[in-house]
Design a protein around this motif. Structure first.
Motif, short mmCIF file in Angstrom:
data_model
loop_
_atom_site.label_atom_id
_atom_site.label_comp_id
_atom_site.label_asym_id
_atom_site.label_seq_id
_atom_site.Cartn_x
_atom_site.Cartn_y
_atom_site.Cartn_z
N TRP A 29 0.76 -1.10 -0.07
CA TRP A 29 -0.13 -0.03 0.14
C TRP A 29 0.72 1.45 0.13
O TRP A 29 0.52 2.22 -0.83
N PHE A 30 1.94 1.31 0.89
CA PHE A 30 2.88 2.38 0.83
C PHE A 30 3.52 2.61 -0.26
O PHE A 30 3.83 3.82 -0.91
N THR A 31 3.92 1.40 -0.96
CA THR A 31 4.60 1.58 -2.30
C THR A 31 3.75 2.14 -3.19
O THR A 31 4.22 2.99 -4.14
N ARG A 32 2.54 1.86 -3.27
CA ARG A 32 1.59 2.34 -4.39
C ARG A 32 1.46 3.48 -4.32
O ARG A 32 1.44 4.60 -5.13
N ALA A 33 1.17 4.29 -2.80
CA ALA A 33 1.06 5.63 -2.50
C ALA A 33 2.44 6.34 -2.91
O ALA A 33 2.27 7.48 -3.29
N ALA A 34 3.63 5.93 -2.64
CA ALA A 34 4.69 6.67 -3.04
C ALA A 34 4.86 6.55 -4.86
O ALA A 34 5.31 7.83 -5.12
N THR A 76 10.16 2.96 4.87
CA THR A 76 9.09 2.29 4.48
C THR A 76 8.36 1.31 5.72
O THR A 76 8.92 1.38 6.89
N PRO A 77 7.18 0.90 5.64
CA PRO A 77 6.82 0.01 6.51
C PRO A 77 7.50 -1.32 6.91
O PRO A 77 8.18 -1.66 5.54
N GLY A 78 7.57 -2.02 7.92
CA GLY A 78 8.43 -3.36 7.84
C GLY A 78 9.69 -2.82 8.25
O GLY A 78 10.28 -1.72 8.64
N SER A 79 10.58 -3.76 7.73
CA SER A 79 12.23 -3.57 7.48
C SER A 79 12.70 -4.18 6.30
O SER A 79 12.63 -5.41 6.01
N VAL A 80 13.48 -3.49 5.48
CA VAL A 80 13.84 -3.77 4.34
C VAL A 80 15.38 -4.13 4.39
O VAL A 80 15.90 -3.30 5.05
N VAL A 81 15.69 -5.39 4.21
CA VAL A 81 17.01 -5.83 4.22
C VAL A 81 17.90 -5.40 2.87
O VAL A 81 18.88 -5.05 2.99
#
Length: 100
Positions: A29-34, A76-81
């Protein structure tokens, strides 16, 4: 910015695979918003069975770069590795930016 021979900004396809804690946290959802905030991008963000999120974006090189930068910022939400991407030519077939 890359420009084609006719002076228009180069249009590209960027496919990114995002690793980390990126499912079940609103990441798509946040990726789409970005993508909508950046503007001019068509494509999707979708969950993969192995826990990654695949992001496909087609549009101007600069816009795709902006989305890729956002995916890597940690904002971003969560945790990107990690994020792995490939670049290619536009294939089309997308209207807007979807969540899959």
């Amino acid at each position: 910015m890359n420009e084609s021979a006719n002076g228009n900004a180069q249009r590209v396809r960027m496919t990114a695979w995002v690793r980390g804690t990126v499912q079940g946290v609103g990441f798509r959802w946040f990726t789409r918003a970005a993508a909508l905030r950046i503007g001019g991008l068509n494509g999707f963000a979708g969950n993969l069975a192995d826990g990654r999120v695949q992001v496909v974006a087609e549009g101007e090189q600069e816009s795709c770069d902006s989305l890729l930068d956002w995916l890597r910022t940690g904002d971003t939400p969560g945790s990107v590795v990690g994020v792995t991407e490939i670049w290619g030519t536009i294939r089309g077939g997308y209207e807007g930016f979807e969540i899959r």
